[in-house]
Motif scaffolding. Sequence first.
Motif, short mmCIF file in Angstrom:
data_model
loop_
_atom_site.label_atom_id
_atom_site.label_comp_id
_atom_site.label_asym_id
_atom_site.label_seq_id
_atom_site.Cartn_x
_atom_site.Cartn_y
_atom_site.Cartn_z
N ASP A 2 17.42 -4.64 -3.79
CA ASP A 2 16.63 -5.82 -3.41
C ASP A 2 17.51 -6.88 -2.75
N ARG A 3 18.69 -7.01 -3.31
CA ARG A 3 19.59 -8.03 -2.77
C ARG A 3 19.98 -7.71 -1.34
N ILE A 4 20.13 -6.43 -1.05
CA ILE A 4 20.50 -6.06 0.32
C ILE A 4 19.36 -6.38 1.29
N LEU A 9 17.15 -9.77 5.45
CA LEU A 9 16.05 -10.62 5.90
C LEU A 9 16.56 -12.01 6.27
N GLN A 10 17.44 -12.55 5.41
CA GLN A 10 17.97 -13.89 5.68
C GLN A 10 18.85 -13.88 6.92
N ALA A 11 19.69 -12.82 7.04
CA ALA A 11 20.63 -12.78 8.16
C ALA A 11 19.88 -12.66 9.48
N SER A 87 16.01 -18.14 0.10
CA SER A 87 16.33 -17.85 -1.29
C SER A 87 17.60 -18.55 -1.68
N ASP A 88 17.67 -19.01 -2.92
CA ASP A 88 18.92 -19.59 -3.38
C ASP A 88 19.67 -18.62 -4.29
N ALA A 89 19.32 -17.32 -4.20
CA ALA A 89 20.07 -16.34 -4.98
C ALA A 89 21.53 -16.39 -4.54
N GLY A 90 22.41 -16.11 -5.49
CA GLY A 90 23.83 -16.40 -5.28
C GLY A 90 24.51 -15.63 -4.17
N GLY A 246 11.12 -25.06 -3.73
CA GLY A 246 10.34 -23.93 -3.23
C GLY A 246 11.17 -22.75 -2.82
N LEU A 247 12.49 -22.78 -3.10
CA LEU A 247 13.30 -21.59 -2.80
C LEU A 247 13.15 -20.61 -3.95
N TYR A 248 12.91 -19.36 -3.61
CA TYR A 248 12.68 -18.36 -4.63
C TYR A 248 13.95 -17.55 -4.81
N GLY A 249 14.33 -17.31 -6.06
CA GLY A 249 15.62 -16.67 -6.33
C GLY A 249 15.62 -15.17 -6.18
N GLY A 250 14.48 -14.52 -6.35
CA GLY A 250 14.48 -13.05 -6.39
C GLY A 250 13.93 -12.43 -5.12
N PHE A 251 13.55 -11.17 -5.24
CA PHE A 251 12.99 -10.47 -4.10
C PHE A 251 11.63 -9.93 -4.55
N GLY A 252 10.56 -10.49 -4.04
CA GLY A 252 9.24 -10.04 -4.47
C GLY A 252 8.18 -10.72 -3.64
#
Lengths: 307, 681
Positions: A2-4, A9-11, A87-90, A246-252
Amino acid sequence: MDRIYLFALQAAFVPIAAPFFIGLTRRVKAIFQDRKGASPFQPYRDLWKLFHKDEVISKDASWVSRYAPYLIFGSLLSVGAAIPVFSDAGFSLFGDFLAMIYLLAFGTFFLALAGLDAGGGFGGFGASREMLVSALSEGGLIFSLFALAVAARTTNLAGIARGIAGVSFTDFTPIIIAFVGFFIALLAETMRYPFDNPATHLELTMIHEAMILEFSGKRLALLEWASGMKYLIFILLGVNLFFPWGLYGGFGPALVVSAIVVFLKATVLAVVVAIIESTMAKMRIFRLPDLLFTSFVISIIAIGLLV
Amino acid sequence: MSGVIASPIAFFSTLCFFAVGSIGSLLFSRRDSVAAIWANVFAVLGSLASLIFAVNSLVTGKIVSFSYASNFSILSFTFRIDALSAFFVGLIGLIALMASIYAFGYLKHYYQRYNLGVLGFFYNVFLASLILVAAAHNAIFFLLAWETMSLASFFLVIYEHREETNVAAGTLYLIMTHIGTAFIFFAFLLLYKATGTFDFSAMRAGLASSSSVVKGMIFLSALFGFGAKAGIIPLHIWLPSAHPAAPSHVSAIMSGVMIKTGIYMLIRICFFIMPSVPLWWGVVVLLLGAVSSLLGVLYALSEHDLKRLLAFHSIENIGIILLGLGSAMIFLSFGLPGLATIGLVAALYHTMNHATFKALLFLGAGAVISATHTRNIEEYGGLIKRMPQTALFFLIGAMAISALPPFNGFFSEWLTFQAMFQGVVTAGVFTKAVFITAIGSLAFTGGLAAACFVKAFGVTFLGRPRSIKAGNAPEVSGSMRISMAVLSLLTLAFGFFSGMISSILKNIALSLPNLESADTTTVMHITFSAVTAVFATISMPSILLFLAVGIMVAAVLTVFVSRRQKIIRNITWDCGTNLTPRMEITATGFSRSIITIFQGILKPTKQMDVEYHDSELRYFPKIGVVHLGLTDVYERYFYRPAAHFFLKISEQVKKIQNGNINAYVSYVFITLIVLLIAFAI
């Protein structure tokens, strides 16, 4: 896994969406000028057209002109991949805001060299002014982001987004003050009014457009695209670090919501920039340092309130 | 094997190489090429030996120490190469190695013009004395080495003695360095008075009970003395004239490592000899660092002599090193040795980085000068086509010194920033303000340094040649390019392996007695790929990876989208006129706007001379000349008043010596009376 996906997606978001935000800003400006204006998607067509044109390179130019567009575009791609988008995931992929600022400086450095390379008078003066503005705006930029770092107790970008999201409304004043400092730096770094006129390369107003005067074809396309990416990167930093709600940390599925929220926030900021561009005159070059030092001092005040 | 290397004999062998090199080159001084090659071969061997010795001692962690008594009771030849000394010995060895390889090609343009035997002699003596300075552990012995270093470097500065400006620069250097040495003497005498020993290790125990006033005086005189050598503003005035005067490979060593010996001794005194550090020492060092870094880069911007420009950047970078050192001292005074370690690692890292990229830039400047025979940037232009490899190496050096990732300069500035960020978060109100000032100066320094190097690289290498000399410049010889190539790779490698190097530097910092108790587990976490300093993580390898991937994506994209497009070579847009080199922007023009903005600090001057066709009828000017310059603030407001003051005092003192024998008898008589009264009371 999911992180990949999330990372990819972000990149991809910054390069894909950047021309739209340029087009949007132009459209809003056109409306203010009582024109109808081109569609916000016009920059995509411009880029497509430029990519398919033959190009002219000066006889005096060296490999710096040949490779600088790739280096500039590449550095902005890597910055775009490292900032919090939806996303604000680390994702502290390679570092913190200092790494980001100095990577942006990497692009500026080569842009200025590309301006000097062909030995034209326009490019040289554009490079000189670009380095002047970017050197002086760095103080305000570093300090406004450092104010956030003090509040969030980390200088990593994702960490700042998470930390500021937890700041209560009553303690939000310093963040707003730091944002004012950041916003001035944003206008300077992305070469917009009152620092530069992105719509022209006339002698009196030129900084960015003067440096890329010698470029054409695919290299011009890369440079135009890169400057759009830089604009979007700064807008995203503005909305996601200072107002990271409103930033979501996960992937879903919730990511769709957070993407919409980010898109709306970014649109609002781009419209604000367009309004400022439409209602403000460009400043004389020797008045710019006052504004940039103001940004620096405002950010120091924000830090003073936070520590 | 490592046991053999880590022995006194191995250390002496390095000194023997230099000794043989220096004496041999004097003997062969009749034959230019023999003398030059002899001197450089032994300089290469000696510096290689010292590099191996230092690396071995750092890796094994063994302290090599030995002592030989002399006929004088206070002087003993005591060597002690602990981790800190080994770091500096290794750095000297590395830079000297590169400079000596470079010299094989570079010295050729001195053949038939100057005596190469003398150059070889002083060059080897200089290198040997640098290593002795870092290895000496007895104050008197240290001073002998220090003085040898100063004198040898003085003779190297005035080596091109047929140019008058060089001799003047050498004289200024000699005066300044001896004023500094006087203060160092004073510091050591105070230390001797307080502790009764000249041995560095023994001093620490003796200082435990001495008063803070004495320690403060020791610190201030050491700061003045070593600060003059390091080039801290306002003691820097010798540096921008002496470094350019020396041959370029010597400039690289002077700027790369000689000025760092001042930093070395400040670390030695504040972290090794002094049992504790009060807050104000750190504040003074931090503020001096802030002033030196910002002013150094501003003066550099106004320079159009390539080597003077680089010399001012040395002042800037010494300032950045002091920022790390000052924050380490402040944290130490607050009892936070963990954070102090970060500050010291930042200072040591930047010392190493500056040595590599500044040596690279000076060697690059030397290559340009030997090809064009001028130091004036305005006469260069377009050299990238004539000297493509030198241009690439200079560009890498320029990027490293501008703190651009993925090169090494970025990492050490990042670490310095992080150490100072911690200061803002942890310290008291006054110290917070000091730290914010220092961060502000570093933030502006970074951007201005980039502007300065866009100017230096752009005006030198890009565009069209501005003089015939630049248009005909040849690429330099193989030995010069090899040493620049190795240094370029090192700037990249020191950035890439930041994790590994940080942990080595951390061990060096932790070996110092003031930081022995430091617990760095909570504040610093180092792996191969990432370094975490309290509240931030950075990974230099992934920055490089990201950049490489980004650039590749850009390249692949253009290949796929625009494959069939032609590239046409044509002239630069010239608005319909014929382009001449005079239409390009000049170095003066490039930086003029920044100088105008900072005119309150820089005090630019403008002087116009117009020559008329008819001096009676002043209507038709023949030639107009504009001189743009800066007021020398330090000379005008500090050195000249100081000289004036001392002259006045001397005038008054002279009156005592009036040549009248009766007066002298009366002096004796009055002294006797005063003494008698004094003893009676």
